[in-house]
Motif scaffolding. Structure first.
Motif, mmCIF file in Angstrom:
data_model
loop_
_atom_site.group_PDB
_atom_site.id
_atom_site.type_symbol
_atom_site.label_atom_id
_atom_site.label_comp_id
_atom_site.label_asym_id
_atom_site.label_seq_id
_atom_site.Cartn_x
_atom_site.Cartn_y
_atom_site.Cartn_z
ATOM 1 N N ALA A 98 38.333 63.379 48.729
ATOM 2 C CA ALA A 98 39.207 63.297 49.906
ATOM 3 C C ALA A 98 38.390 63.175 51.187
ATOM 4 C CB ALA A 98 40.131 64.512 49.967
ATOM 5 N N LEU A 99 37.281 63.930 51.287
ATOM 6 C CA LEU A 99 36.404 63.806 52.455
ATOM 7 C C LEU A 99 35.846 62.383 52.555
ATOM 8 C CD1 LEU A 99 34.228 67.061 52.429
ATOM 9 C CD2 LEU A 99 35.927 66.403 54.140
ATOM 10 N N GLY A 100 35.385 61.841 51.435
ATOM 11 C CA GLY A 100 34.819 60.493 51.437
ATOM 12 C C GLY A 100 35.845 59.441 51.789
ATOM 13 N N CYS B 58 29.509 56.845 48.521
ATOM 14 C CA CYS B 58 28.893 55.528 48.379
ATOM 15 C C CYS B 58 29.943 54.436 48.214
ATOM 16 C CB CYS B 58 27.947 55.508 47.181
ATOM 17 S SG CYS B 58 26.474 56.520 47.402
ATOM 18 N N HIS B 59 29.668 53.287 48.834
ATOM 19 C CA HIS B 59 30.539 52.119 48.773
ATOM 20 C C HIS B 59 29.923 51.094 47.825
ATOM 21 C CE1 HIS B 59 32.644 53.686 52.307
ATOM 22 N NE2 HIS B 59 31.441 53.974 52.769
ATOM 23 N N ILE B 60 30.718 50.553 46.939
ATOM 24 C CA ILE B 60 30.232 49.557 45.983
ATOM 25 C C ILE B 60 29.950 48.240 46.693
ATOM 26 C CG2 ILE B 60 30.810 48.199 43.928
ATOM 27 C CD1 ILE B 60 32.633 50.559 43.078
ATOM 28 N N SER C 201 22.592 62.658 45.334
ATOM 29 C CA SER C 201 23.549 62.120 44.370
ATOM 30 C C SER C 201 24.488 61.198 45.115
ATOM 31 C CB SER C 201 24.362 63.238 43.707
ATOM 32 O OG SER C 201 23.545 64.091 42.971
ATOM 33 N N GLY C 202 25.062 60.252 44.379
ATOM 34 C CA GLY C 202 26.030 59.335 44.964
ATOM 35 C C GLY C 202 27.395 59.544 44.350
ATOM 36 N N LEU C 203 28.391 59.704 45.182
ATOM 37 C CA LEU C 203 29.776 59.799 44.728
ATOM 38 C C LEU C 203 30.397 58.425 44.908
ATOM 39 C CD1 LEU C 203 32.237 61.305 43.707
ATOM 40 C CD2 LEU C 203 32.571 62.229 46.022
#
Length: 162
Positions: free
Chosen positions: A146-148, A98-100, A11-13
């Motif tokens: 917060a971790l991301g 994930c980064h846009i 999954s992507g956050l």
């Protein structure tokens, strides 16, 4: 003896301006939300799977950053879960920050999940009140964000949780 079915999935956050990118649909009940993701294909890395699944389900192109969570789910170990007679399934889920890279003018993927009815940006502070699968991730989403946002490694292995 029954065959064991092990499924790797990701999954992507994806977070933007305090909002989380979520799929919405009618499975297992109407009005259920989830992080975009799905099954790993042969020869595909877990990170590449997360990138592909986010794009297919939402139309947002991302690059996968750190893995935030590795979670197993073995339905037979959890009372109340509906498991077909004779099934012996085991799922391993990896959740990536994930980064846009690119966002379309209108959200919507080319390969939505079965039962998916939409995609939306949901305020992070509203996610806790949603019907969300898996609930384990919903209940820890603020911590995972917060971790991301911290930008480095720091994910964790959750074990077999519903």
């Amino acid at each position: 003896m029954n065959d064991v079915y092990i499924r790797n999935a990701t999954s992507g956050l994806v977070v933007r301006d305090g909002h989380v990118l979520l799929g919405r649909g009618d499975w297992p009940q109407p009005g259920t939300y989830w992080l975009p993701g799905g099954g790993q294909e042969p020869g595909e890395t877990l990170a590449a799977c997360a990138e592909r699944e986010v794009l297919e389900e939402t139309g947002v192109r991302v690059t996968a950053g750190p893995m935030l969570l590795l979670r197993e789910y073995i339905p037979a170990n959890h009372s109340g879960d509906r498991v077909p007679p004779g099934s012996n399934s085991h799922r391993v889920d990896a959740l990536f920050w994930c980064h846009i890279v690119e966002e379309p003018d209108v959200l919507g993927g080319t390969v939505p999940d079965d039962g998916q009815t939409g995609v939306e940006w949901v305020p992070l502070d509203k996610v806790g009140a949603l019907r969300f699968i898996p609930a384990y991730v919903r209940d820890r989403l603020v911590h995972l964000v917060a971790l991301g946002e911290a930008g480095g490694p720091g994910g964790y292995y959750a074990g077999d949780v519903p």
